[in-house]
Scaffold this active site. Sequence first.
Site, mmCIF file in Angstrom:
data_model
loop_
_atom_site.group_PDB
_atom_site.id
_atom_site.type_symbol
_atom_site.label_atom_id
_atom_site.label_comp_id
_atom_site.label_asym_id
_atom_site.label_seq_id
_atom_site.Cartn_x
_atom_site.Cartn_y
_atom_site.Cartn_z
ATOM 1 N N ASP A 1 4.359 0.348 -5.389
ATOM 2 C CA ASP A 1 3.296 0.564 -4.416
ATOM 3 C C ASP A 1 3.544 -0.299 -3.183
ATOM 4 O O ASP A 1 3.947 -1.466 -3.292
ATOM 5 C CB ASP A 1 1.941 0.222 -5.044
ATOM 6 C CG ASP A 1 0.780 0.794 -4.257
ATOM 7 O OD1 ASP A 1 0.110 1.717 -4.759
ATOM 8 O OD2 ASP A 1 0.542 0.321 -3.123
ATOM 9 N N ASN B 1 -6.887 7.595 -10.087
ATOM 10 C CA ASN B 1 -8.102 7.783 -9.299
ATOM 11 C C ASN B 1 -8.223 9.258 -8.940
ATOM 12 O O ASN B 1 -7.307 9.832 -8.337
ATOM 13 C CB ASN B 1 -8.050 6.925 -8.030
ATOM 14 C CG ASN B 1 -7.990 5.439 -8.338
ATOM 15 O OD1 ASN B 1 -8.671 4.954 -9.240
ATOM 16 N ND2 ASN B 1 -7.177 4.704 -7.604
ATOM 17 N N GLN C 1 -9.372 7.655 -4.537
ATOM 18 C CA GLN C 1 -8.106 8.367 -4.306
ATOM 19 C C GLN C 1 -7.878 8.543 -2.812
ATOM 20 O O GLN C 1 -8.755 9.048 -2.104
ATOM 21 C CB GLN C 1 -8.109 9.733 -5.006
ATOM 22 C CG GLN C 1 -6.767 10.452 -4.861
ATOM 23 C CD GLN C 1 -6.717 11.803 -5.578
ATOM 24 O OE1 GLN C 1 -7.722 12.280 -6.097
ATOM 25 N NE2 GLN C 1 -5.549 12.417 -5.598
ATOM 26 N N VAL D 1 -4.401 9.409 -1.659
ATOM 27 C CA VAL D 1 -3.249 10.304 -1.471
ATOM 28 C C VAL D 1 -3.452 11.530 -2.366
ATOM 29 O O VAL D 1 -3.526 11.407 -3.593
ATOM 30 C CB VAL D 1 -1.921 9.595 -1.823
ATOM 31 C CG1 VAL D 1 -0.749 10.559 -1.679
ATOM 32 C CG2 VAL D 1 -1.723 8.373 -0.933
ATOM 33 N N HIS E 1 -1.099 10.891 -9.010
ATOM 34 C CA HIS E 1 -0.256 9.734 -9.289
ATOM 35 C C HIS E 1 -0.971 8.806 -10.247
ATOM 36 O O HIS E 1 -2.189 8.683 -10.206
ATOM 37 C CB HIS E 1 0.119 8.985 -8.005
ATOM 38 C CG HIS E 1 -1.047 8.652 -7.134
ATOM 39 N ND1 HIS E 1 -1.666 9.592 -6.337
ATOM 40 C CD2 HIS E 1 -1.730 7.501 -6.949
ATOM 41 C CE1 HIS E 1 -2.670 9.030 -5.677
ATOM 42 N NE2 HIS E 1 -2.735 7.765 -6.049
ATOM 43 N N HIS F 1 -1.187 4.868 -11.484
ATOM 44 C CA HIS F 1 -0.835 3.480 -11.183
ATOM 45 C C HIS F 1 -0.473 2.767 -12.488
ATOM 46 O O HIS F 1 -1.239 2.840 -13.467
ATOM 47 C CB HIS F 1 -2.023 2.731 -10.564
ATOM 48 C CG HIS F 1 -2.526 3.278 -9.264
ATOM 49 N ND1 HIS F 1 -2.319 2.645 -8.050
ATOM 50 C CD2 HIS F 1 -3.260 4.392 -8.980
ATOM 51 C CE1 HIS F 1 -2.901 3.350 -7.080
ATOM 52 N NE2 HIS F 1 -3.483 4.410 -7.620
#
Length: 110
Positions: A29, A83, A90, A92, A96, A98
Amino acid sequence: MASLFTKIIQREIPADIVYEDDHVVAFRDIAPVAPVHILIVPREEVTGVAALPDSGDHQHLLNAARKIAEAEGLGDGYRLVINQGEAAGQTVPHLHMHLLGGRDLAWPPG
Ligand code: AMP
């Protein structure tokens, strides 16, 4: 238009890629919140959990997370977070997960 993460997957935008296979790509990240903070992204562009098809690249996220956590030496523990939607933070719109570790993680999260 390709998402930010698709552009990373296609090497159009640089990122510190730590793992990839036929289904997912993982990279550090850009604004880490833990000593280890890696994003695991399905190659298939899906906006989030709410838009998931029944099967696809997302089914390989957990196996990738286990392998990356082992490679990062996170034997003491780690957290996996997805998220979904603005209210959950969220930012993006490309699914995805994390992977967070390398420090104690409080519960409940904010
Ligand atoms: P989320 O808020 O769950 O949608 O997570 C998006 C994450 O993407 C955030 O933790 C950002 O720091 C991270 N991020 C945004 N742009 C980049 C980038 N170019 N490279 C790596 N991580 C990024």
